[in-house]
Design an enzyme around this catalytic site. Structure first.
Site, short mmCIF file in Angstrom:
data_model
loop_
_atom_site.label_atom_id
_atom_site.label_comp_id
_atom_site.label_asym_id
_atom_site.label_seq_id
_atom_site.Cartn_x
_atom_site.Cartn_y
_atom_site.Cartn_z
N ASN A 77 -30.34 -5.03 -17.24
CA ASN A 77 -29.36 -4.84 -16.17
C ASN A 77 -28.82 -6.20 -15.76
OD1 ASN A 77 -28.80 -4.96 -13.10
ND2 ASN A 77 -28.75 -2.76 -13.50
N GLY A 119 -33.94 6.92 -2.73
CA GLY A 119 -35.02 7.85 -2.43
C GLY A 119 -34.52 9.28 -2.33
N GLY A 123 -31.23 8.67 -8.80
CA GLY A 123 -31.02 8.79 -7.37
C GLY A 123 -31.93 9.85 -6.79
N GLY A 173 -32.75 -6.50 -12.21
CA GLY A 173 -31.40 -7.02 -12.37
C GLY A 173 -31.37 -8.52 -12.64
N ILE A 231 -26.49 7.34 -9.81
CA ILE A 231 -25.72 6.47 -8.92
C ILE A 231 -26.54 5.25 -8.53
CG2 ILE A 231 -24.32 8.32 -7.99
CD1 ILE A 231 -26.19 8.40 -5.54
N CYS A 236 -21.17 -5.51 -7.48
CA CYS A 236 -21.33 -6.94 -7.19
C CYS A 236 -20.03 -7.49 -6.64
CB CYS A 236 -21.69 -7.71 -8.45
SG CYS A 236 -23.14 -7.08 -9.29
#
Length: 305
Positions: free
Chosen positions: A101, A218, A244, A48, A192, A131
């Protein structure tokens, strides 16, 4: 078993296979490239990026859970300009889709980053709306449809490459956010993001993370991801990147059957650097076993009761 065509398209970006690696779990690819040529992947969602460099949160900022990890890394990154100067040239020499990202504190920051990254030559921009909006008391963009739409419009106005919005699962109705950002022009959606969680050390009575809470990822989140991809696929008509808890081909196939055009592998990379390749091969085996000539035929193939 016949040969399966693994190629897919995500918002017009063609990839040799549907497996990408999730942002924040693969860095910028250099370390993993020591294990194998990352050109074998369909794409990479890079670490990111923010407008300016960030050191991230103080440690401890990552901890294991029985079925995954909690993290509160805090977007440590070299900033957009540092990425463009030092990482993107190396990535562009690899044969895979480069997805940047981005995270911002204001809609304007998202716009500036989209301009810079588009000009630099990334294939796709993934807009992280999980964010805090500094102008709205820290409320996350991704939890309010109007705020999510505002960020999307800024991104689309300033980007000359496709824009994919990454949805937060920490909402009451993810389809409301999905509809809002698609109406604002999003070319694709990824979902997600991590689920907010917390663990406490019963001996010290302190949270295991310095920031108290963090994002859960995880295997534990896979059923939530499958459900949300399925819901969003019925609500909007844009390509989806599902993620996800993906660790094997069957996990990825579930997300594609639910409606995803491609899948991202994240946390699994920490325990097995080769996990994305295993997922790719597993998907091919499933498609071949079912007599499919293309892995694309899995997308949206679920048959609800």
């Amino acid at each position: 078993m016949g040969k399966v065509d693994l190629s897919v398209e995500l918002a017009g970006v063609r990839m040799k296979n549907p497996v990408v690696v999730a942002s924040g779990t693969f860095g910028f690819g250099r370390e993993y490239n020591q294990f194998y040529d990352i050109s074998q992947l369909g794409g990479i969602c890079v670490k990111g990026l923010t407008l300016h460099p960030r050191e991230g949160n103080p440690p401890p900022r990552i901890a294991e859970t029985p079925m995954g990890i909690l993290n509160s890394v805090g977007l440590q990154n070299p900033g957009v300009d540092g990425f463009i100067a030092n990482e993107l040239p190396w990535l562009r020499e690899r044969d895979l889709a480069v997805i940047a990202n981005i995270s911002g504190n204001t809609p304007e920051e998202y716009g500036v980053m989209c301009e810079k990254l588009s000009a630099a030559g990334v294939d796709l921009i993934e807009v992280n709306i999980s964010c805090p909006n500094v102008k709205a008391g820290g409320m996350q963009y991704g939890t309010v449809p109007e705020m999510a739409a505002e960020v999307t419009r800024q991104a689309k106005t300033h980007a000359s490459v496709p824009v994919m919005v990454k949805l937060s699962p920490n909402v009451t109705d993810i389809t409301a956010i999905a509809r809002a950002v698609v109406e604002a022009g999003a070319d694709a959606l990824s979902l997600i993001n991590t689920i907010r969680g917390m663990r406490i050390d019963v001996n010290t009575r302190r949270p295991v993370l310095r920031m108290n809470t963090g994002g859960l990822s995880g295997p534990a989140v896979l059923p939530v991801a499958v459900r949300m991809v399925w819901e969003v696929a019925q609500a909007v008509d844009v390509p989806l990147l599902g993620m996800g808890g993906v660790a094997k081909g069957e996990d990825a196939a579930q997300l594609m059957l639910a409606g995803a055009s491609a899948v991202a592998v994240g946390t699994a990379c920490f325990s097995d650097p080769y996990a994305p390749l295993h997922v790719r091969d597993g998907l091919e085996e499933i498609a071949a076993r079912q007599g499919l000539t293309s892995v694309r035929a899995l997308t949206g193939g679920v048959q609800p009761w």
